[in-house]
Design a protein around this motif. Structure first.
Motif, PDB file in Angstrom:
ATOM      1  N   HIS A 442       0.827  -1.206   0.000  1.00 24.68           N
ATOM      2  CA  HIS A 442       0.000   0.000   0.000  1.00 24.68           C
ATOM      3  C   HIS A 442       0.864   1.259   0.000  1.00 24.68           C
ATOM      4  O   HIS A 442       0.566   2.218  -0.740  1.00 24.68           O
ATOM      5  N   GLU A 443       1.909   1.279   0.814  1.00 25.05           N
ATOM      6  CA  GLU A 443       2.788   2.447   0.840  1.00 25.05           C
ATOM      7  C   GLU A 443       3.482   2.655  -0.500  1.00 25.05           C
ATOM      8  O   GLU A 443       3.630   3.790  -0.968  1.00 25.05           O
ATOM      9  N   GLN A 446       0.883   4.023  -2.882  1.00 25.52           N
ATOM     10  CA  GLN A 446       0.579   5.410  -2.513  1.00 25.52           C
ATOM     11  C   GLN A 446       1.684   6.341  -2.967  1.00 25.52           C
ATOM     12  O   GLN A 446       1.423   7.421  -3.520  1.00 25.52           O
ATOM     13  N   LYS A 591      -7.256   4.034   1.865  1.00 22.36           N
ATOM     14  CA  LYS A 591      -6.185   3.797   2.832  1.00 22.36           C
ATOM     15  C   LYS A 591      -6.759   3.652   4.227  1.00 22.36           C
ATOM     16  O   LYS A 591      -6.372   2.773   5.002  1.00 22.36           O
TER      17      LYS A 591
END
Length: 919
Positions: A442-443, A446, A591
């Protein structure tokens, strides 16, 4: 004689001209076939049996528990050099009959006693043969997750250490049970997922010493106050990766074991050696996927089933030899060692006697040896005992004592129980790894999204600024160009006008006054011509100016259209930026949702960790049934979190789950498309059906119909097995029995029995039919729908638990028939005889398994009470079994029933007189 450390060599008394196991001509039987016939291999529900050596008792409902007695083999040592000389004129005190598994102990030249053992090994039996018949079945059980014990008992100098602990470095054929066991274990495990660790100890003078760490010479025994399990937390535990390292450990430990030189043995063991091998095997769980909707985006969250870990422990015990002081010549410290050895062996013998005689008290605390072996005799371990004897007639008393010890040990029953648990720690590690992967992914996404947004924004701004600058430059250039052209045109006009003026003046000065009017007329004409020319030139210049202005206006219009296009591009760029900002906001929202999912996963991780602790406590208390129920509830709640009430404790019981979810919801899950959900749902229903208070509710809610539908439609044998078990529980009620018969239950059970191969499924089906056989009203219908045929068909399995249920059903049916005959509602020959059950009944009337034998004996007595059955029973050989039952049956009520039956039947009385049977 002072004791000293042994150096790892074999005992001197065994170094003879006729070595053990050389060129043995004894045919080695297949261990696999023996293992298949052994009652230890197939799991079964524990019915009843001996209390373990610890004294704790009580039945445990666990599919992994099976009853089986201690198996005993006897091994004869060949004569050593001393005996070849001293006993040259005397025959051996024992005579072996290995093909009959018998041993004869001579009292004198004309009389002897005969004893039977599980195996009889001659002096020519090889080490491989001894391992295969004594230890290999135990090793295979340990690999399957059971505890196992292999122990050697006998007089000093009879070959116990040779049998168990020989390393075989000089000749691999001489390898003992310890070395061969580890070879088999290492060959059957996976180094990546499984582990093997060993401890090597000696019990010397009632102190437990670590042979792998000689400085650790006083290890304490720790007992679990709840389960009574014994552990040695202070012992060194070494992980073994290969056979060579294990042999090095044995050599190191053997070098520190106490030994002494006596008259009977030049290297007599002065301590009991105990090798503990811990085997941990992992059975990987399956992974499933759950699709969860979060806003407009779907995320796949993996739900893990924990790996199943089976933990088996192999204990190999090399007991120090018993000895008589007057024969061994022990004195001083060696005498004290002999006293300690004899006391511990005496304590072990007392425990064996108490267990063999079903004594209420087992003196397990009389010695540390009996405390260490509490699981091996009367406990949960599969135990094989090899008793070693010598041939010398001078030691006939010690040989007789050893043989009697083995005979008593064969009467000890163990309840072999599988040791398995779920690897919640591994599951927690996998969940942590999955969480880290999700967070990092996810990071990364992102960061990539933010970088892309920033790049697009900068590019749009750069393009807009370039467009504005290009437009301003072009506009300024056009303005300067038109201004310059205009000024040049004005300047040209002014110059032309000045030239024309100068020319006009010169013409006027050159003409005199003499010309008069003519001159004036000429001047006027010339001036008019020049003015006309100027006007024409001005018009021409004006036309040029107009053309230039039109071209400038067209250029300005083009620039305006380009400006409009740039503004439109700017608006499109702004719209794209707005769209990207909206996507960024949506991603931020996702998120937040993902973080909430991560929080849920962490809470489930904490839940599972707590469940693991609860599971261990439940297993320690012997509550395996509750554990399975809790597991079903837990899996259901993990699959469907909305079913779990957050206000409850970490683990809801079946009753709690029943109250929260409702019976109708549980029954509806029986029709789920998810096989795992159906399995857990039918398990919950089966556990609810085990309680009489719930049976009426289940039947009223349609649970019986649903279970019968599962038998009819499901191809999953586990579902059929559990459903049959639930029906068996419901069939304990007379009302439910009639409903089962009315809905075709006996036909469905018969079809299930015909298709099933698994002993557990057959046991459940046989139990259900056996319960139905106990209803007087259903006898004719049950027989007509094939119930008796189905029972007899299940004997093909040969599993003792299945046979016990078949025997129980036949006994119930025979009892109901006997009652109906007495009341006059039944006439004619028994349905059991009509359906061909009598040969099987007679064949198993003296079965080794007491539950089977007891039910068959009852069935025979009930059949014999009806006189019309007497002739068939006589022709089928049942009379002899009835006579045996009346004389030898261990249960007084059955024995009295057989006696009354034989006495009251004229047909039986006449046949016994004809055969001259005294009664």
């Amino acid at each position: 004689m002072a004791s000293g450390y042994r150096n790892g060599t074999t005992k001197g008394a065994l170094k003879v001209d006729r070595p053990l196991s050389m060129n043995s001509n004894v045919k080695t039987s297949s261990i696999k076939s023996k293992s298949a016939q052994s009652p230890y291999n197939a799991p079964a529900i524990r019915r009843s049996g001996q209390a373990p050596i610890s004294g704790s008792a009580g039945p445990v409902k666990d599919d992994s528990v099976v009853s089986g007695r201690v198996r005993v083999a006897v091994r004869l040592r060949p004569r050593n050099a001393e005996e070849l000389v001293a006993d040259a004129d005397f025959a051996d005190c024992v005579e072996l009959q290995p093909e009959l598994k018998r041993l004869k102990l001579r009292k004198n030249n004309w009389d002897s006693d005969t004893y039977e053992f599980d195996e009889v090994l001659t002096e020519f039996a090889s080490q491989k043969r001894v391992y295969e018949v004594v230890a290999k079945p135990v090793v295979e059980s340990v690999l399957d997750g059971y505890n196992g014990t292999v122990m050697a008992y006998g007089q000093t100098g009879t070959g116990k250490t040779f049998t168990l602990g020989r390393l075989g470095e000089e000749d691999t054929a001489y390898r003992g049970i310890m070395v061969r066991s580890m070879e088999d274990i290492l060959a059957n495990i996976s180094p990546e997922t499984d582990s093997v660790s060993v401890s090597y100890l000696q019990l010397y003078m009632e102190t437990i010493q670590d042979l792998l760490d000689p400085a650790n010479d006083n290890i304490s025994i720790v007992e679990d106050p709840k389960t009574g399990d014994v552990s040695l937390p202070g012992a060194t535990l070494v992980e073994v990766r290969d056979q060579q390292s294990f042999v090095e450990l044995l050599r190191f430990g053997e070098a520190h074991r106490f030994a002494a030189n006596t008259k009977l043995n030049t290297e007599s063991s002065r301590s009991h050696a105990i090798l503990m091998v811990h085997v941990k095997r992992s059975i990987k769980g399956r992974e499933s996927s759950i699709l969860s909707e979060n806003g407009n985006t779907s995320h796949l969250v993996k739900s893990f089933k924990p790996s199943l870990v089976r933990k088996g422990k192999l204990v190999v015990v090399d007991l120090a030899g018993s000895e008589r002081i007057d024969k061994s010549g022990s004195e001083g410290h060696t005498l004290e060692e002999a006293k300690s050895i004899n006391l511990s062996l005496s304590a072990l013998g007392k425990c064996i006697n108490a267990l063999a005689e079903n004594s209420a008290h087992v003196p397990v605390r009389d010695s540390k040896l009996t405390r260490l072996l509490r699981d091996s005799f009367g406990g949960t371990a599969r135990t094989s005992l090899v008793v070693t004897i010598g041939p010398s007639p001078r030691h006939r008393g010690e040989t007789a004592s050893t043989i009697m010890f083995g005979q008593r040990a064969m009467k000890v029953e163990n309840m072999v129980k599988i040791k398995e648990e779920f690897d919640y720690k591994g599951l927690a590690r996998r969940l942590d790894i999955q969480l880290d992967k999700l967070i990092s992914e996810h990071e990364r996404q992102q960061k990539a999204f933010e970088d892309e947004i920033e790049r697009i924004t900068i590019d749009a701004q750069h393009r807009i600024s370039e467009a504005e600058k290009s437009y301003a430059d072009a506009l300024e250039k056009e303005r300067l160009k038109y201004q310059r052209d205009y000024m040049e045109s004005i300047k040209n006009l002014e110059e032309q006008w000045a030239i024309d003026q100068k020319k006009h003046c010169n013409d006027r000065i050159g003409s005199g006054p003499k010309d008069g009017c003519l001159d004036k007329t000429c001047n006027r004409e010339g001036s008019s011509a020049s003015i006309s020319e100027e006007v024409a030139e001005v018009k021409k210049a004006l036309e040029n100016e107009i053309c230039l202005r039109k071209a400038a206006e067209e250029e300005v219009n083009n620039l305006k259209s380009q400006l409009v296009q740039w503004k439109r591009s700017e608006a499109a760029g702004n719209a794209e930026i707005i769209k990207l900002r909206k996507m960024l906001e949506d991603e931020a929202h996702q998120k937040v949702k993902l973080e909430e999912e991560i929080t849920i996963l962490r809470s489930q991780l904490l839940q599972l960790s707590f469940e693991a602790e609860e599971t261990r406590r439940s297993l320690d208390r012997g509550g395996s049934g509750k554990f399975l129920n809790g597991l079903g509830s837990l899996m259901s709640q993990v699959r469907h979190p909305h079913l779990k009430d957050p206000g409850n404790g970490p683990k809801a019981s079946i009753a709690k789950l029943f109250e929260q979810v409702g019976l109708q919801k549980i029954l509806s899950l029986l029709e789920s498309e998810d096989a795992d959900v159906r399995i857990h749902a039918v398990k919950v229903v089966a556990n609810l059906a085990a309680e009489e208070a719930n049976q009426e509710k289940i039947v009223e809610a349609g649970g019986l119909t649903s279970l019968l539908m599962l038998l009819r439609s499901s191809e999953d044998e586990m579902i059929c097995r559990v459903a049959a078990g639930a029906i068996a529980n419901l069939a304990m009620s007379e009302t439910n029995q009639e409903l089962i018969m009315a809905q075709g239950g006996i036909s469905l059970l018969s079809m299930t029995a015909a298709d099933a191969e698994d002993p557990q499924t057959l046991r459940m089906v046989a139990g259900a039919i056996a319960n139905l056989c106990g209803n007087d009203k259903l006898q004719t219908k049950l027989r007509g729908e094939g119930g008796i045929k189905a029972l007899l068909g299940m004997v093909r399995c040969g599993h003792p638990d299945v046979l016990a249920q078949v025997a129980r059903g036949i006994a119930n049916f025979a009892k109901c028939e006997s009652r109906a005959s007495t009341q006059g509602s039944k006439t004619g020959r028994s349905f059991l005889i009509d359906d061909g059950a009598l040969p099987w009944i007679v064949q198993n009337a003296n079965n080794e398994a007491s539950p089977i034998r007891r039910h068959i004996e009852l069935a025979l007595c009930h059949l014999a009470q009806h006189e019309v059955n007497a002739k068939d029973m006589i022709s089928g050989g049942a009379l002899w079994e009835l006579v045996r039952i009346s004389r030898d049956c261990s249960r007084e009520d059955i024995r009295n029933l057989a006696q009354r039956t034989l006495t009251s039947s004229p047909t039986f009385q006449a046949e016994m007189r004809r055969l001259r049977i005294e009664f």
